[in-house]
Design a protein around this motif. Structure first.
Motif, PDB file in Angstrom:
ATOM      1  N   VAL A  38     -17.419  47.959 104.667  1.00 45.84           N
ATOM      2  CA  VAL A  38     -17.862  46.620 105.045  1.00 45.84           C
ATOM      3  C   VAL A  38     -17.902  45.699 103.831  1.00 45.84           C
ATOM      4  O   VAL A  38     -18.038  46.142 102.687  1.00 45.84           O
ATOM      5  CB  VAL A  38     -19.260  46.652 105.707  1.00 45.84           C
ATOM      6  N   ALA A  39     -17.806  44.406 104.109  1.00 47.75           N
ATOM      7  CA  ALA A  39     -18.063  43.354 103.118  1.00 47.75           C
ATOM      8  C   ALA A  39     -18.544  42.151 103.902  1.00 47.75           C
ATOM      9  O   ALA A  39     -17.796  41.599 104.717  1.00 47.75           O
ATOM     10  CB  ALA A  39     -16.811  43.020 102.325  1.00 47.75           C
ATOM     11  N   VAL A  63     -15.559  39.224 100.091  1.00 47.74           N
ATOM     12  CA  VAL A  63     -14.577  39.972 100.884  1.00 47.74           C
ATOM     13  C   VAL A  63     -13.335  40.274 100.054  1.00 47.74           C
ATOM     14  O   VAL A  63     -12.811  41.398 100.078  1.00 47.74           O
ATOM     15  CB  VAL A  63     -14.215  39.188 102.157  1.00 47.74           C
ATOM     16  N   GLU A  64     -12.870  39.293  99.307  1.00 46.87           N
ATOM     17  CA  GLU A  64     -11.663  39.512  98.497  1.00 46.87           C
ATOM     18  C   GLU A  64     -11.901  40.566  97.429  1.00 46.87           C
ATOM     19  O   GLU A  64     -11.026  41.408  97.160  1.00 46.87           O
ATOM     20  CB  GLU A  64     -11.221  38.191  97.870  1.00 46.87           C
ATOM     21  N   GLN A  65     -13.069  40.527  96.802  1.00 50.76           N
ATOM     22  CA  GLN A  65     -13.371  41.533  95.779  1.00 50.76           C
ATOM     23  C   GLN A  65     -13.445  42.926  96.396  1.00 50.76           C
ATOM     24  O   GLN A  65     -12.975  43.903  95.820  1.00 50.76           O
ATOM     25  CB  GLN A  65     -14.679  41.199  95.071  1.00 50.76           C
ATOM     26  N   ALA A  66     -14.038  43.030  97.566  1.00 49.72           N
ATOM     27  CA  ALA A  66     -14.117  44.324  98.245  1.00 49.72           C
ATOM     28  C   ALA A  66     -12.724  44.860  98.537  1.00 49.72           C
ATOM     29  O   ALA A  66     -12.460  46.059  98.324  1.00 49.72           O
ATOM     30  CB  ALA A  66     -14.919  44.187  99.534  1.00 49.72           C
ATOM     31  N   THR A  88     -15.750  42.655 108.246  1.00 48.63           N
ATOM     32  CA  THR A  88     -16.176  41.506 107.440  1.00 48.63           C
ATOM     33  C   THR A  88     -16.995  40.478 108.222  1.00 48.63           C
ATOM     34  O   THR A  88     -17.295  39.416 107.678  1.00 48.63           O
ATOM     35  CB  THR A  88     -14.945  40.800 106.836  1.00 48.63           C
ATOM     36  N   THR A  89     -17.345  40.773 109.457  1.00 54.98           N
ATOM     37  CA  THR A  89     -18.152  39.822 110.228  1.00 54.98           C
ATOM     38  C   THR A  89     -19.333  40.560 110.858  1.00 54.98           C
ATOM     39  O   THR A  89     -19.260  41.766 111.121  1.00 54.98           O
ATOM     40  CB  THR A  89     -17.335  39.156 111.352  1.00 54.98           C
TER      41      THR A  89
END
Length: 283
Positions: A209-210, A217-220, A243-244
């Protein structure tokens, strides 16, 4: 409903704060991955530090690559963690799949499964306070948990499922959506019955998850691609990142629906505000 958090590995200095915030909230467990040839903190040392920073939450390896560890030392370290934590430690365990980890540890990657099968009776014997082997006495300290810490096996192969029935307390399933995880859970239950084990195996599912702004999110996704780069499936795993709030809630509900006792949400970004966002989403 038990929901745990998998800890990010980017910045080990943040992990004490992650642990303290999670311990103050509704989460059940903190998990930490294991790799040897990678830029991650050593999990047993790190979890020992987190034991001292927490009072309630469980701590587990997710999963420890046991074959690259010396067995006697692993028995002592895990018993110590169980003792220091007052029984809050779970040993998630597996064989890994990276050749460089095995090369660095000086073991044959082709024997890693057999090595784990040899390690488990020694770990159990040591935790029970019995002599480690011929000419070698008991290795302490005695764990708080009778017979040693809870052991969850991770993996996908039939041999990994079989180990749950032979040696384990349960199964930790990762990187599969609920509709595919259901089959593994049922296989674990069948193996449990085949070995005439009492009770039932504990079933734990893991989802990546992020939750947060685009940068989180991009880093994850970058971190997932880096970690799984060796597998040839890095993009596939990164694309499966939840991501949500809606997709995370649905995954948790679906995992519980197939019999999961706990769902571990692995956070691949060090954005610590995810703890509050996830708590607001699920509790």
């Amino acid at each position: 409903m038990k929901i745990g958090l998998g800890l990010p590995i980017d910045d080990p200095a943040l992990l004490l704060t992650w642990a303290q915030r999670a311990d103050a909230g509704p989460f059940s467990t903190l998990g930490l991955l294991d790799r040897l040839v990678f830029d991650n903190p050593e999990p047993l040392i790190t979890l020992a530090a987190l034991v001292g920073a927490t009072s309630r939450i469980r701590l587990q390896t997710e999963v420890l690559i046991a074959p690259v560890h010396n067995t006697a030392m692993l028995a002592k370290q895990t018993a110590t963690l169980d003792r220091l934590s007052g029984g809050r430690f779970t040993l998630g365990i597996g064989i890994g799949g990276r050749e460089d980890d095995c090369l660095a540890a000086g073991i044959d990657i082709r024997r890693r499964g057999r090595r784990l099968d040899e390690q488990m009776p020694l770990l159990r014997r040591t935790w029970r306070g019995e002599p480690y082997g011929e000419g070698v006495g008991p290795i302490g300290p005695a764990p708080t948990t009778p017979g040693g810490p809870e052991v969850l096996f991770g993996g996908f192969a039939p041999a990994a499922i079989e180990r749950v029935g032979r040696f384990g307390d349960g199964f930790l399933g990762a990187a599969l959506p609920p509709q595919f995880m259901a089959g593994l859970f049922r296989n674990v239950e069948a193996v449990w019955e085949k070995h005439d084990r009492s009770g039932r195996p504990r079933l734990v599912a893991q989802a990546n998850v992020a939750l947060g702004p685009k940068s989180t999110v991009e880093q994850a996704r970058r971190n997932i691609r880096d970690y799984y780069g060796f597998s040839g499936r890095a993009d596939h795993v990164a694309d499966g990142l939840l991501t949500t709030p809606e997709t995370i809630r649905k995954a948790v509900d679906d995992f519980i629906g197939i019999g999961a006792d706990e769902v571990m949400l692995y956070c691949w970004s060090p954005d610590i505000d995810q703890i509050g966002r996830l708590a607001d989403t699920l509790f």
